[in-house]
Design a protein around this motif. Sequence first.
Motif, short mmCIF file in Angstrom:
data_model
loop_
_atom_site.label_atom_id
_atom_site.label_comp_id
_atom_site.label_asym_id
_atom_site.label_seq_id
_atom_site.Cartn_x
_atom_site.Cartn_y
_atom_site.Cartn_z
N LYS A 1 -7.98 7.55 14.79
CA LYS A 1 -8.27 8.40 13.63
C LYS A 1 -7.12 9.37 13.34
O LYS A 1 -6.71 9.56 12.19
N MET A 2 -6.60 10.00 14.39
CA MET A 2 -5.51 10.95 14.21
C MET A 2 -4.19 10.24 13.90
O MET A 2 -3.38 10.73 13.12
N ILE A 3 -3.99 9.09 14.53
CA ILE A 3 -2.79 8.31 14.23
C ILE A 3 -2.78 7.96 12.75
O ILE A 3 -1.77 8.09 12.06
N ALA A 4 -3.95 7.52 12.27
CA ALA A 4 -4.06 7.14 10.86
C ALA A 4 -3.74 8.33 9.96
O ALA A 4 -2.98 8.21 8.99
N ALA A 5 -4.29 9.50 10.29
CA ALA A 5 -4.03 10.69 9.48
C ALA A 5 -2.54 11.02 9.49
O ALA A 5 -1.96 11.39 8.46
N TYR A 6 -1.94 10.88 10.64
CA TYR A 6 -0.50 11.14 10.78
C TYR A 6 0.32 10.18 9.91
O TYR A 6 1.31 10.58 9.29
N LEU A 7 -0.12 8.94 9.85
CA LEU A 7 0.60 7.92 9.07
C LEU A 7 0.21 7.95 7.59
O LEU A 7 0.74 7.17 6.80
N LYS A 8 -0.69 8.82 7.24
CA LYS A 8 -1.17 8.94 5.85
C LYS A 8 -1.81 7.64 5.37
O LYS A 8 -1.56 7.19 4.25
N ILE A 9 -2.58 7.05 6.22
CA ILE A 9 -3.38 5.90 5.81
C ILE A 9 -4.81 6.15 6.29
O ILE A 9 -5.06 7.06 7.09
N THR A 10 -5.77 5.38 5.81
CA THR A 10 -7.15 5.58 6.25
C THR A 10 -7.38 4.88 7.58
O THR A 10 -6.67 3.93 7.92
N PRO A 11 -8.36 5.32 8.34
CA PRO A 11 -8.70 4.65 9.60
C PRO A 11 -9.03 3.17 9.37
O PRO A 11 -8.67 2.33 10.20
N GLU A 12 -9.66 2.86 8.27
CA GLU A 12 -10.00 1.47 7.95
C GLU A 12 -8.72 0.63 7.82
O GLU A 12 -8.63 -0.47 8.37
N THR A 13 -7.76 1.16 7.09
CA THR A 13 -6.51 0.42 6.92
C THR A 13 -5.79 0.25 8.26
O THR A 13 -5.29 -0.84 8.57
N LEU A 14 -5.78 1.30 9.07
CA LEU A 14 -5.12 1.18 10.37
C LEU A 14 -5.81 0.10 11.21
O LEU A 14 -5.15 -0.72 11.86
N SER A 15 -7.12 0.11 11.19
CA SER A 15 -7.87 -0.89 11.95
C SER A 15 -7.48 -2.30 11.51
O SER A 15 -7.28 -3.19 12.33
N ARG A 16 -7.35 -2.49 10.22
CA ARG A 16 -6.99 -3.82 9.70
C ARG A 16 -5.56 -4.19 10.03
O ARG A 16 -5.25 -5.35 10.32
N VAL A 17 -4.68 -3.21 10.00
CA VAL A 17 -3.28 -3.47 10.37
C VAL A 17 -3.20 -3.90 11.83
O VAL A 17 -2.50 -4.86 12.17
N ARG A 18 -3.93 -3.22 12.68
CA ARG A 18 -3.91 -3.55 14.11
C ARG A 18 -4.47 -4.95 14.34
O ARG A 18 -3.91 -5.72 15.13
N GLU A 19 -5.52 -5.27 13.63
CA GLU A 19 -6.12 -6.59 13.78
C GLU A 19 -5.12 -7.67 13.35
O GLU A 19 -4.95 -8.68 14.02
N LYS A 20 -4.45 -7.39 12.26
CA LYS A 20 -3.48 -8.34 11.72
C LYS A 20 -2.31 -8.55 12.69
O LYS A 20 -1.90 -9.68 12.95
#
Lengths: 186, 186
Positions: A162-181
């Motif tokens: 959650k904090m990594i996502a905020a730091y990267l200025k993306i949503t947690p959902e998007t980060l989750s999908r990026v990681r999955e990809k």
Amino acid sequence: MQANALDTIGTFNAADKALFEKEVKIRHVDKGEVLLREGMVANSLFFNVNGAAFQYSLSPSGAENITGLYMANEWFYNPSSLAAQTPSHSFIAAYVDSIVLELSIQSIHTLIYKSAAFFQFNSLIAQPTTGAYFFDNTLTPIQKYAYILEHRPALLQVFPLKMIAAYLKITPETLSRVREKLARAD
Amino acid sequence: MQANALDTIGTFNAADKALFEKEVKIRHVDKGEVLLREGMVANSLFFNVNGAAFQYSLSPSGAENITGLYMANEWFYNPSSLAAQTPSHSFIAAYVDSIVLELSIQSIHTLIYKSAAFFQFNSLIAQPTTGAYFFDNTLTPIQKYAYILEHRPALLQVFPLKMIAAYLKITPETLSRVREKLARAD
DNA sequence: GTGGCTGCTTGATCAGAATCAAGAAATATT
DNA sequence: AATATTTCTTGATTCTGATCAAGCAGCCAC
């Protein structure tokens, strides 16, 4: 441990290091403890000996806007408040119990007065803190996360996604999908 | 004209201004003339007396990535190359025939040695150049353009919209639509 | 253990800006 | 002046990431 802090900045001889150790303060800070508060003028640089810290500002809506995540052996501070001596727009707080070094501006002036080697601090102060400005709007979420994996994987061991996502200025959902990809691609 | 340059930085007395005038070089640069080339280490600050200049880097694909647009009475330089004395990733060039002041690092050191007032240059060097970092990825195209209208409308008199768009990291099409929308709203 | 909270994932939909394409207007070149 | 080139605008389409929504897993308190 103080020597580590100097080594990340440049080359210093034994006499310089002794001067530095006399000026620097070692602080034990608790999880959540605030090192710089919004509205205060930054007066110090910090170096993370061990632990983790983060910088954030509050948007009008009250959301946490994370501008920096800091691991062991990294300097952290508010460059704009420090350099211009204007009130900080952000907070800096420990994320876990940490040991940090604190070096005041006055100490830096003293050190520069005593040894020209400390001019090297100018280039530290002049630079944006670790990685913060790598994330301009030209990077895609995948590139941002790949950068973290490549250059700062330790962040993932300490901070929630959650904090990594905020730091990267993306949503947690998007980060989750990026990681999955990316996991699928390996 | 040299006094203008100092006034944008802080307060200096007559003696300081005299010292400054002895160190600074006045340069007449032609349209397109390059003041800093990729790969070179930045050694000077520039102040735009009149004319216009811009900073850009070339992406692998050869596209111009504009990182700064500078008008009269603005300082411009490459902060990271200058502070860290590392090779520049960007070019700085005059966009039209211009008169600029050039102040070398050596001159700054000389000035600081002669008058403590010149310490004020530290906060200039420590700060990102005009407006460049205002455009993080939290701003919408409308907000970016509104910022230009509010704070740097003169840019629109000098630079083509194509370059403004590149500077704002949006496409020319999007900029055109933003302008149409704002014009309609007035 | 149970209940509640937080963090993470997954799916469906939506919105905004990029891209692709074409034409008009302005500027430069001859 | 005529032509060529560049810049700007407008329209249609596509795509990426945000938003909305739901469910699940881990963890803490009681």
